[in-house]
Each structure stands twice: as structure tokens, then as C-alpha cells.
Scaffold this active site. Structure first.
Site, PDB file in Angstrom:
ATOM      1  N   GLY B 191      -6.776  -8.871   8.329  1.00 20.66           N
ATOM      2  CA  GLY B 191      -6.529 -10.285   8.097  1.00 20.66           C
ATOM      3  C   GLY B 191      -7.757 -11.167   7.998  1.00 20.66           C
ATOM      4  O   GLY B 191      -7.643 -12.383   7.907  1.00 20.66           O
ATOM      5  N   ASN B 255     -15.649 -11.048   8.296  1.00 18.58           N
ATOM      6  CA  ASN B 255     -16.100 -12.262   7.628  1.00 18.58           C
ATOM      7  C   ASN B 255     -15.247 -13.465   8.032  1.00 18.58           C
ATOM      8  O   ASN B 255     -14.198 -13.326   8.646  1.00 18.58           O
ATOM      9  CB  ASN B 255     -15.941 -12.068   6.122  1.00 18.58           C
ATOM     10  N   ASP B 298     -18.329 -12.457   2.494  1.00 21.68           N
ATOM     11  CA  ASP B 298     -17.474 -11.354   2.949  1.00 21.68           C
ATOM     12  C   ASP B 298     -18.283 -10.316   3.724  1.00 21.68           C
ATOM     13  O   ASP B 298     -18.064  -9.119   3.581  1.00 21.68           O
ATOM     14  CB  ASP B 298     -16.748 -10.716   1.748  1.00 21.68           C
TER      15      ASP B 298
END
Lengths: 121, 553
Positions: B191, B255, B298
């Protein structure tokens, strides 16, 4: 001259199902798939949702047969796969609950446009 | 000589051949040489087997001892099997758990959970990186957001605890095995790329009762202005490790979200892109090191916390971030010892300050601007872990030299639970400037980054690495090529064609005096499909699921 008109009228004004999943089999687009505004909407949605981690820019990634130059592209088939997802060696999640039928048809319009483009390699 | 004396003699000889390496060292990494009792074999994340029966001379004679096929190929086999006292515990597609006779592959028991139908709608389908075994139980994290405990002998379910609200949290699920820290079972969900508050959950391992929940995005408007915390991401999706000598959990976080756009979250975004040291009983932070403040590329900090001795024998923590840098830290305080560049191609910053551990002049994505970022969003390496050999003092780990053009964009509300909030309108994988995209396996001094050798692969390998005391390094590539390399110089000593790519964790163990190498094969995860954009031939690579076990006679 008049003969195509009823088809065109029904294609443009046919009521779209409320839920994309309701009408996946043999579905008809509620607008003309060649409409540049619709293709652009689909391209935008594809770029932000489908490209990263899955299909790559313009569908050059992914494990499906290439979108560009796909001579056997069938809109109804694309609509069904996007709506229901696909499971094989890997998985495409279903988007029927995430997007409206209209939004999915915009993706189909973009994929149909890609199919008319020269293949990448 | 009677048979029992002969048998004892043979066992002693085998034991001596198998475990002579145990004399070379003791403690974590060397203990329990016949088994692979936890995810990285030992809590220092070495993925090192002390066994020496299979060596540089006889590895060319490695042959298949048995194959286990779970029967479903969806997303291949991504697990690292656990082996304890002759029984192998592993997990395949759709959370099917198997206990196998580790000498023959015979199925002892099988557990198939009944999963919530929502698992067919989520982004991270089918796959799991393994199970955890301990306290008489086998533990798994499920695709529908539960921890489940099974009886180790029978596979019967003992308890199950629902931890995530999958509908609310965009399908947040467990793609990794929860880990044990004494009587605490802990783990985080997927997630990090979704508009959620990422969490690490803990339960009592014997009862399943919830104990603590750690919310990764810190509740501080300086870290998260406005509403941004609620969609900050910050999952901890890989197995953490537990150091029993200091009673410390090490676990890294993902991230920050939306991945490539920070307009609404201008703050440090703690504790995303952070290595956490936690107290197992309470989940409280002992120390943290945020490797990428306000991460906008990311760049997860979720990878393994490797503990290695420095030249004075002091145990030091070595940690690779997706951003292409390795952070070397004091394991008890997180204080910076060193930082070195791991990726060959890196352009998102000028470097990492060795003293502060902070990026030097990072080049942030800007809304509606297209920029080239190296490494790409899959990172300088994917989660496939490296391995450390305490005899060579080298760390064997892979690299991915691929960049991407990204156009950052404001993230709109996402509609479906299977959708990611990446904060981009466009992304395209590309070659590094002036080079052809490829991959590699290298041997590094983990503390300094000095490279001993490097083997190139035309496509990045996605299998974890196994190091053995006899000086062998095992791994696999995306084609299904399985390799043994010489740990000293990278010479290829053995190759086997498995037929489908390797995406799990090779292990080694022994049963009744015989050493085995087990390599999960069967390509899976999102990485191969997305990498087709840089390597078109991936499109034609087949899936599969075959856990192949090798031995020499």
C-alpha cells in the site's frame, strides 16, 4: 445516404448500463470510438493508471500481445477484459467497479487508436 | 564393525563434511547449519549456508533430486522456503501452504485458506514471499489482510486475526510472511503507492490477539501538511528482522504517496523511506534513519537490514535503498558510518552526504514536467535479497540499470481498490544515457562498496541470492537460468535451465547427511511485465511454478 443513420443514432444514443460489469458481454460503445476527445481522455487515464507497474507507456510494456499494430483488435473484447480483469501467469485486476462504462470505453477508444499505430519493434 | 557403529561413523563423517564450516565461526549466520529456520536463514540477513558438501569441484555434478509443483502458476513462486529438521515449509499462489519432506518432496500436509472474494479485485494478487515457522506453529500473512497460525505438525488452523480493513485501505494486504520477535508476530502490508496510512501490525504469536499497530506516517503537521498524511502511504511490505541480542526489530518502510508528486506533502514525510528500529513489545521507535526525506521517486527503504562485522569485528548495519545508495550505520543508534553509490546510473541527486545520510542536491519531479530519473521506479535492485559470505567478507547482490522518463502530475482521487496513486501522467522506461539497459550480479565489500567482481546479465535477475561456505553463489535469471558462481571471482561453475524465471529465494539445507540446494522457479510479480517496456523479449517469457531441489551424489 440515410441507411447508416439509424445505426449511428443508436450507437450515439443507446443508454449505457449503470454498472460497467452489467453489460460486459457483447457490449456496444455509447460514443464513436474515433472521437479524438474520447481517445485523449482514454490516453490520459491509461497514462496515469495503466502504464506504471503494468502496461508501460503506450502499452509497450506488459505481458499482453502488443497494443500497437494489433490487427485483430476487437473493442468488445477489450471492454470485457478491462471490466472483468484476467488471471493467467499474472493478473490484471478488474476495473468494472472502479470506472464507469463510459470511462472504460474511453480506454477502449485509446487502445483502438493504438492498434492503428505502427508496431514498436 | 556392527551396523549401528558403521551408521554412526557415516553420520559423523557426513556431519564433519557438512558442517566443518561451523568450526570456522559461531553465532548468527553459522548456527544450526542443517536448517533454514527463518526468512534469511539468520537474523543478520546473510542468506548464508555453512554447508560445504556441495563445493566448487562437485557443483558441476549438481542434479535434480526432486521437484514440487503446487499446481497454479499465477505469479510464479516468490517464496523463500523454510526448512527445519527435514521438513520444508513453503507457500504458493493464492496462499496455499505446503509442508514437504525435504529429502523427497512428498507432501506432508497442505493448507488452503478460504480467502475473501475481495482478493480478486486488489492490485497485489496471488503471491506471497513465504511463511514463518516457530513456537510449534506455521504463520502466514494472507491476501485478505489476516495473520493465520497453523499447527506445525498437521497444518490445521489454530487462529486467524483480521488486521486490515481492505475496503477502506485500498486492498492493503500481506504479501510477505510476518516475522517472530519472541512472542510477538509482526509485519506490514502493501500500500505504499496508495492513498492510505501504511501500518505495521503486531499480535501475540500464540493467541493471535492484537498487541500494537504502528502507523508509518507520523502524526505531525510538520511532516505531513494539511490532509496529506491520510494518503501518505508508507507501508512496510517486506519481512523485517529481529535481533534477539538487543531485542530489536529492524523493518524498512516504503516510499511516500503520491509517489512522483509532492505538491501537497511538502514536509519530511516521516517515517516513509525510513529504516526503523522498533521495540518488539510496544512497537515504539528505538531509532530511525530516513534515507529519503520527502521522497518523490518511489524510493522505498524496505529492503533487508544486513548486519556484518567491520574490520574490528564490530557488527554494523548495511542497508540498500531503491535509490541506488547503500547506507552503512551503527546498528544500535542508526548513526551514519558510510554511504556508497550502488547503482551505476543515478541522476536523482548529486550523491548522499556520508555524515548526515541526506541526499545532496536532489532533483525533484515537478508537476507537468517530464524528467529523466535513474534508477527507475522499480529501483536500483528489486526486493530480491543479496547474500553475505563471512569467509570472503563479500556481499553478493544484483543491480538493475534502467531509467524512466516520468511526467509528474497532481494525483486525482482514485476510484478502485486496485488502483495506485503514483502522481504521474506519463511514465516510460528507457536505457540509461549512452548505454543499453541491463542487469548484473556483483560482489562488494558491503562497508565500502569496493567491487570484487561483477557479472552482467542482459536483463536484471529477479531471484534472491544464496551464498554457501564452500564459496558458491547461487541465483537465477528471468529466463529460468539457474547459476552457481565462484564467490571469489564470479566464474560460472554450474548452469541449469528451469524453463521459467526465478523470483524467489534459493536456500540450502541438509537431511540425513545430504546437502540440498532448493531454488523456487516460476516467473511472477509486477516487475517482469513492466520491464517489458525496456526489454521487449520479456513479453514472451512463460510463467511457471516449480520448486526445484538439487543435490550431488
Amino acid at each position: 445516404m440515410l441507411a447508416p443513420l439509424p445505426w449511428l443514432l443508436s450507437a450515439l444514443f443507446m443508454p449505457a448500463p449503470v454498472h460497467a460489469g452489467d453489460d460486459a458481454a457483447g457490449a456496444q460503445p455509447p460514443f464513436n470510438l474515433n472521437d479524438p476527445a474520447r481517445i485523449q481522455a482514454g490516453k490520459k487515464r491509461f497514462g496515469s493508471t495503466c502504464a506504471a507497474y503494468c502496461h508501460g507507456a503506450e502499452g509497450d510494456g506488459g505481458k499482453t500481445p502488443r497494443f500497437k499494430g494489433k490487427s485483430d483488435f476487437l473493442p468488445a473484447e477489450a471492454y470485457k477484459v478491462i471490466t472483468e480483469g484476467r488471471t493467467g501467469a499474472d493478473v490484471m485486476p478488474p476495473w468494472g467497479k472502479a470506472f464507469t462504462p463510459e470511462q472504460i470505453w474511453e480506454l477502449v477508444a485509446y487502445l483502438r487508436f493504438l492498434s492503428t499505430q505502427p508496431a514498436s519493434e | 564393525m556392527d551396523l549401528s557403529t558403521l551408521a554412526k561413523g557415516c553420520a559423523a563423517l557426513s556431519a564433519a563434511t557438512l558442517a566443518s564450516a561451523a568450526l570456522a565461526g559461531t553465532g548468527p549466520g553459522f548456527d544450526d547449519p542443517n536448517n533454514w529456520p527463518q526468512y534469511h536463514r539468520s537474523y543478520n540477513a546473510w542468506r548464508f549456508s555453512p554447508l560445504e558438501q556441495i563445493n566448487k569441484s562437485n557443483v558441476k555434478n549438481l542434479h535434480v533430486a526432486w521437484i514440487h509443483q503446487p499446481g497454479t502458476v499465477t505469479h510464479g513462486l516468490q517464496a523463500t522456503p523454510i526448512v527445519i529438521d527435514g521438513v520444508m515449509y513453503s507457500i504458493a499462489a493464492d496462499n496455499n501452504v505446503f509442508a514437504l519432506d525435504a529429502a523427497t518432496g512428498k507432501v506432508i500436509w497442505r493448507f488452503t485458506p478460504k480467502l475473501d472474494p475481495i482478493v480478486k479485485e486488489v492490485f497485489y494478487q496471488s503471491a506471497s514471499r513465504g511463511v514463518t515457522v516457530g513456537r510449534g506453529k506455521v504463520f502466514l500473512g494472507t491476501l485478505d489482510g489476516r495473520f493465520i497460525a497453523l499447527d506445525q505438525k498437521t497444518g490445521k488452523q489454530l487462529w486467524a486475526t483480521q488486521l486490515t480493513d481492505m475496503k477502506k485501505d485500498y486492498g492493503a494486504l500481506f504479501s510477505s510472511p510476518p516475522q517472530l520477535a519472541g512472542e510477538t508476530l509482526f509485519g506490514g502490508t502493501t500500500g505504499g503507492d496508495q492513498p492510505v496510512i501504511g501500518k505495521i501490525f503486531a499480535v501475540n504469536a500464540d493467541t493471535g490477539a492484537r498487541t500494537w499497530t504502528f502507523e508509518v506516517p507520523r502524526d505531525d503537521p510538520k511532516s505531513w501538511p494539511g490532509d496529506s498524511r491520510r494518503s501518505g502511504g508508507g507501508s512496510a511490505w517486506l519481512p523485517g528482522t529481529y535481533d534477539p541480542t538487543t531485542d530489536t526489530i529492524y523493518i524498512g518502510t516504503s516510499n511516500a504517496s503520491p509517489d512522483f508528486n509532492h505538491d501537497d506533502r511538502v514536509g519530511d514525510n516521516l517515517y516513509t523511506a525510513t529504516l526503523l528500529a522498533l521495540e518488539p513489545k510496544t512497537g515504539k521507535i528505538k531509532w530511525h534513519r530516513q534515507e529519503v526525506p520527502q521522497d518523490t521517486w518511489d524510493f522505498d527503504a524496505a529492503y533487508e537490514a544486513l548486519l556484518v562485522p567491520d574490520k574490528n569485528g564490530k557488527t554494523t548495519l548495511v542497508h540498500l535503498n531503491k535509490n541506488g545508495f547503500v547506507y552503512v550505520m551503527d546498528k544500535d543508534s542508526g548513526a551514519m558510518v558510510n554511504a556508497w553509490q550502488y547503482a551505476e546510473n543515478m541522476n536523482w541527486a548529486k550523491g548522499v552526504d556520508v555524515k548526515t545520510g541526506l541526499p545532496i542536491e536532489p532533483m525533484y519531479p515537478e508537476t507537468d514536467q517530464k524528467k529523466l530519473h535513474c534508477p527507475n521506479l522499480l529501483g536500483a535492485r528489486s526486493w530480491n535479497q543479496g547474500a553475505y559470505n563471512p569467509n570472503t567478507r563479500l556481499w553478493y547482490s544484483q543491480g538493475m540499470e534502467v531509467c524512466n522518463f516520468v511526467t509528474s502530475a497532481k494525483q486525482e482521487a482514485i476510484a478502485g481498490i486496485g488502483q495506485l496513486s503514483l502522481g504521474l501522467s506519463d511514465i516510460k522506461l528507457t536505457d540509461p544515457p549512452g548505454k543499453k539497459a541491463d542487469g548484473w550480479l556483483a560482489a562488494f565489500d558491503p562497508l565500502t562498496g569496493k567491487q570484487a567482481w561483477k557479472v552482467r546479465f542482459d536483463m536484471p535477475p529477479l531471484s534472491a541470492v544464496l551464498a554457501t561456505a564452500s564459496g558458491l553463489v547461487f541465483t537465477g535469471d528471468m529466463y529460468g537460468g539457474l547459476f552457481a558462481f565462484d564467490a571469489d571471482n564470479g566464474k560460472e561453475l554450474w548452469k541449469f535451465s528451469a524453463g521459467s524465471g526465478a523470483r524467489g529465494g534459493p536456500v540450502s539445507y541438509a537431511v540425513n547427511g545430504k546437502q540440498y540446494i532448493a531454488i523456487p522457479t516460476g516467473l511472477g510479480s509486477h516487475a517482469p511485465g513492466f520491464l517489458t517496456g525496456a526489454f521487449p523479449r520479456i513479453r514472451d517469457l512463460p510463467g511457471g511454478a516449480a520448486l526445484i531441489v538439487f543435490a550431488v551424489d
